[in-house]
Design an enzyme around this catalytic site. Structure first.
Site, PDB file in Angstrom:
ATOM      1  CG  LEU A  20       9.528  17.757   8.913  1.00  0.00           C
ATOM      2  CD1 LEU A  20       9.794  16.350   9.421  1.00  0.00           C
ATOM      3  CD2 LEU A  20      10.704  18.679   9.260  1.00  0.00           C
ATOM      4  NE  ARG A  24       0.368  10.581  10.091  1.00  0.00           N
ATOM      5  CZ  ARG A  24       0.053   9.488   9.412  1.00  0.00           C
ATOM      6  NH1 ARG A  24      -1.147   8.944   9.560  1.00  0.00           N
ATOM      7  NH2 ARG A  24       0.913   8.931   8.586  1.00  0.00           N
ATOM      8  CE  LYS A  51      -1.741   1.761   3.904  1.00  0.00           C
ATOM      9  NZ  LYS A  51      -1.556   3.207   4.136  1.00  0.00           N
ATOM     10  CG  ASN A  52       2.491   2.809   3.552  1.00  0.00           C
ATOM     11  OD1 ASN A  52       1.300   3.087   3.407  1.00  0.00           O
ATOM     12  ND2 ASN A  52       3.052   2.694   4.740  1.00  0.00           N
ATOM     13  CG  ASP A  72       2.847   1.611   9.442  1.00  0.00           C
ATOM     14  OD1 ASP A  72       2.381   2.457  10.227  1.00  0.00           O
ATOM     15  OD2 ASP A  72       3.007   1.843   8.222  1.00  0.00           O
TER      16      ASP A  72
HETATM   17  C1  UD1 Z   1       4.349   6.961   6.407  1.00  0.00           C
HETATM   18  C2  UD1 Z   1       3.454   5.781   6.177  1.00  0.00           C
HETATM   19  C3  UD1 Z   1       2.839   5.313   7.492  1.00  0.00           C
HETATM   20  C4  UD1 Z   1       3.921   5.067   8.533  1.00  0.00           C
HETATM   21  C5  UD1 Z   1       4.851   6.277   8.658  1.00  0.00           C
HETATM   22  C6  UD1 Z   1       6.055   6.023   9.560  1.00  0.00           C
HETATM   23  C7  UD1 Z   1       2.585   6.101   3.939  1.00  0.00           C
HETATM   24  C8  UD1 Z   1       1.412   6.403   3.085  1.00  0.00           C
HETATM   25  N1  UD1 Z   1       2.400   6.151   5.256  1.00  0.00           N
HETATM   26  O1  UD1 Z   1       3.538   8.034   6.902  1.00  0.00           O
HETATM   27  O2  UD1 Z   1       2.119   4.099   7.236  1.00  0.00           O
HETATM   28  O3  UD1 Z   1       3.325   4.822   9.793  1.00  0.00           O
HETATM   29  O4  UD1 Z   1       5.367   6.626   7.353  1.00  0.00           O
HETATM   30  O5  UD1 Z   1       6.777   4.924   9.118  1.00  0.00           O
HETATM   31  O6  UD1 Z   1       3.646   5.766   3.458  1.00  0.00           O
HETATM   32  N2  UD1 Z   1       6.373  14.723  10.748  1.00  0.00           N
HETATM   33  C9  UD1 Z   1       6.471  16.078  11.028  1.00  0.00           C
HETATM   34  N3  UD1 Z   1       6.346  16.953   9.987  1.00  0.00           N
HETATM   35  C10 UD1 Z   1       6.144  16.548   8.710  1.00  0.00           C
HETATM   36  C11 UD1 Z   1       6.069  15.161   8.431  1.00  0.00           C
HETATM   37  C12 UD1 Z   1       6.182  14.279   9.490  1.00  0.00           C
HETATM   38  O7  UD1 Z   1       6.644  16.470  12.164  1.00  0.00           O
HETATM   39  O8  UD1 Z   1       6.055  17.389   7.808  1.00  0.00           O
HETATM   40  C13 UD1 Z   1       6.493  13.757  11.863  1.00  0.00           C
HETATM   41  C14 UD1 Z   1       5.226  12.913  12.050  1.00  0.00           C
HETATM   42  O9  UD1 Z   1       4.276  13.583  12.828  1.00  0.00           O
HETATM   43  C15 UD1 Z   1       5.785  11.686  12.702  1.00  0.00           C
HETATM   44  C16 UD1 Z   1       7.165  11.522  12.045  1.00  0.00           C
HETATM   45  O10 UD1 Z   1       7.478  12.811  11.512  1.00  0.00           O
HETATM   46  O11 UD1 Z   1       5.961  11.904  14.076  1.00  0.00           O
HETATM   47  C17 UD1 Z   1       7.230  10.495  10.948  1.00  0.00           C
HETATM   48  O12 UD1 Z   1       6.178  10.677  10.036  1.00  0.00           O
HETATM   49  P1  UD1 Z   1       6.319  10.316   8.495  1.00  0.00           P
HETATM   50  O13 UD1 Z   1       7.491   9.426   8.300  1.00  0.00           O
HETATM   51  O14 UD1 Z   1       6.267  11.570   7.719  1.00  0.00           O
HETATM   52  O15 UD1 Z   1       4.994   9.503   8.228  1.00  0.00           O
HETATM   53  P2  UD1 Z   1       4.094   9.513   6.923  1.00  0.00           P
HETATM   54  O16 UD1 Z   1       4.932   9.731   5.717  1.00  0.00           O
HETATM   55  O17 UD1 Z   1       2.924  10.395   7.143  1.00  0.00           O
END
Ligand code: UD1
Length: 427
Positions: free
Chosen positions: A132, A128, A22-23, A313
């Site tokens: 970044l 979320r 999925k991801n 996950d």
């Molecule tokens: C992706 C996955 C999700 C998985 C996660 C962590 C997809 C569609 N989803 O989510 O299944 O649980 O990676 O492995 O691929 N953060 C910030 N600012 C930002 C972006 C992120 O502070 O702009 C923080 C988030 O709140 C979190 C951490 O960074 O605490 C990691 O998040 P991130 O790796 O970005 O997760 P996703 O890409 O949303």
């Protein structure tokens, strides 16, 4: 509304096919926006989120056509044609329901120098932010403007300059977005402290197949040399390591033995090590990975971390499994602040779990009992399914739409290996 009904206590055994990830699918689909030629994706899982992303691409003016596979087969082939885009906007209504929609931001700005994307707001597993994503895009030349809950990103002169960005925190989605924006920039880019998840490697490989120039794939420093134009390609989505890990936990919690076919043990390092530590036998086979449990499960101390660490996950599924371990386990969630919503539901089935801040202590109990429970998010739902498979009596899991976002035909796959599970529609 549908629910899943499980009569627990069956030992699972047999071969279980793993679907496309999925991801990975949710970042490969937007990559199609980077070219006016067709991108054909094979092994796309049949999931609500993939359908949802298809609709978003259609709204932007891309066509999506599905061919090839029969309804009884898993996966499908989709060709995305983004010859001419008619919109550069991901609206609130779509982003709100599917957070991954923000992954059109990078490719839209990379393709046409402009994108407007709704800010996603909160979601079930916490706040979320996308700060970044935005900072990284700014670092490679995007100009940002916020208004009315939307961010508008533009590339001066229609094309990003490229640049250097070091992530203060590892982010999967932000790494994907900036990568997709950088591949068509005028100059080169360097992304430091990049996420290294296998799904990012999959995205890089697909972009390379489309003509992108990327170095350092799979490392935390990715270097990109911008190219004028990307072309079409045919690419196969990698297998879903999280789906595979979830079914590995199903084998473990039922004292069963499953061969998970189509998956690569190399992508599942931390999950397989944790299973081994819990006393589960794990061996790579020609077609995938075999997982077998015959003795009592041993307790674990686990902390979630970016890849190659233990995946957030997989946290909920391991927690379900460890409710039946021989002793106390300690799980710490470091990625998302609100990812223990399955705990009260597992407690209703007899689990003994105490949460304090980001840490959960799971004291193994002798058995779980079936109960009506409610799914709260995708992986939390799977933890309830796992608990239900091992529990005595009947478990009914409501809000199945969470599961449909990420597990392709779950009840079919599980009943084929011996689970007593069905989907019932209450009309
Ligand atoms: C992706 C996955 C999700 C998985 C996660 C962590 C997809 C569609 N989803 O989510 O299944 O649980 O990676 O492995 O691929 N953060 C910030 N600012 C930002 C972006 C992120 O502070 O702009 C923080 C988030 O709140 C979190 C951490 O960074 O605490 C990691 O998040 P991130 O790796 O970005 O997760 P996703 O890409 O949303």
């Amino acid at each position: 509304m549908d629910r899943i009904l499980i009569r627990g206590g069956q030992r699972l055994a047999g071969r279980l096919p793993i679907s496309g990830a999925k991801n990975a699918a949710l970042t490969l689909m937007p990559a199609a926006l980077l070219t006016d030629e067709p991108l054909t994706l094979r092994n796309l899982p049949r999931l609500a989120d993939v359908d949802g992303f298809g609709h978003l691409l259609n709204q932007l003016g891309a066509s999506t056509s599905v061919e090839g596979t029969r309804p009884d087969e898993f996966g499908r082939v989709m060709t995305i044609r983004a010859g001419r885009l008619t919109s550069t906007e991901a609206p609130y209504d779509i982003v709100r329901k599917m957070r991954a929609s923000i992954l059109v931001l990078g490719p839209l700005i990379g393709r046409g120098g402009e994108a407007r994307v709704s800010l996603p707001g909160g979601c079930a597993i916490g706040n979320r932010p996308i700060d970044l994503h935005l900072k990284a895009l700014e670092a490679i030349g995007a100009e940002l403007e916020m208004a009315a809950g939307y961010v508008r990103a533009t590339a001066p002169g229609g094309r990003l300059s490229g640049g250097r960005y070091r992530f203060p925190v590892v982010s999967v989605g932000a790494t994907e977005n900036v990568l997709m924006a950088a591949v068509t920039a005028r100059g080169g880019s360097c992304i430091e402290n990049a996420a290294r998840e296998p799904e990012i490697v999959d995205l890089c490989r697909c972009l390379v197949a489309m003509g992108a120039k990327i170095d350092g794939i799979g490392t935390d420093m990715i270097e990109i040399e911008g190219t004028d134009r990307l072309h079409g390609a045919t690419y196969s989505v990698m297998p879903d390591r999280i789906e595979a890990g979830s079914y590995a936990c199903a084998a473990a919690i039922t004292g069963g033995e499953l061969e998970l076919t189509g998956v690569s043990a190399d992508d599942m390092g931390a999950t397989l090590s944790a299973l081994t530590e819990a006393g589960v036998r794990v061996e790579p086979t020609r077609d995938g990975v075999r997982v077998a449990a015959d003795g009592p499960l041993r307790p674990l101390t686990l902390s979630t971390a970016p890849y190659p660490g233990f995946a957030t996950d997989m946290q909920a599924q391991f927690m379900a499994m460890l409710t039946l371990a021989d002793g106390a386990s300690v799980l710490t969630e470091t990625i998302f602040e609100n990812r223990y919503m399955h705990v009260p539901e597992l407690a209703r089935m007899g689990a003994d779990i105490t949460v304090s801040g980001r840490t959960a202590v799971v004291r193994g109990v002798a058995g779980l009992t079936g109960a009506p429970v409610m799914a709260t998010d995708l992986r939390a739902s799977m933890s309830l399914i796992l608990a239900g498979l091992a529990a005595q009596g009947e478990t009914s899991v409501t809000r199945v739409y969470h599961l449909d976002r990420g597990y392709e035909r779950l009840e079919e796959k599980l009943s084929a290996v011996g689970a007593d599970i069905e989907r019932v529609s209450d009309g």
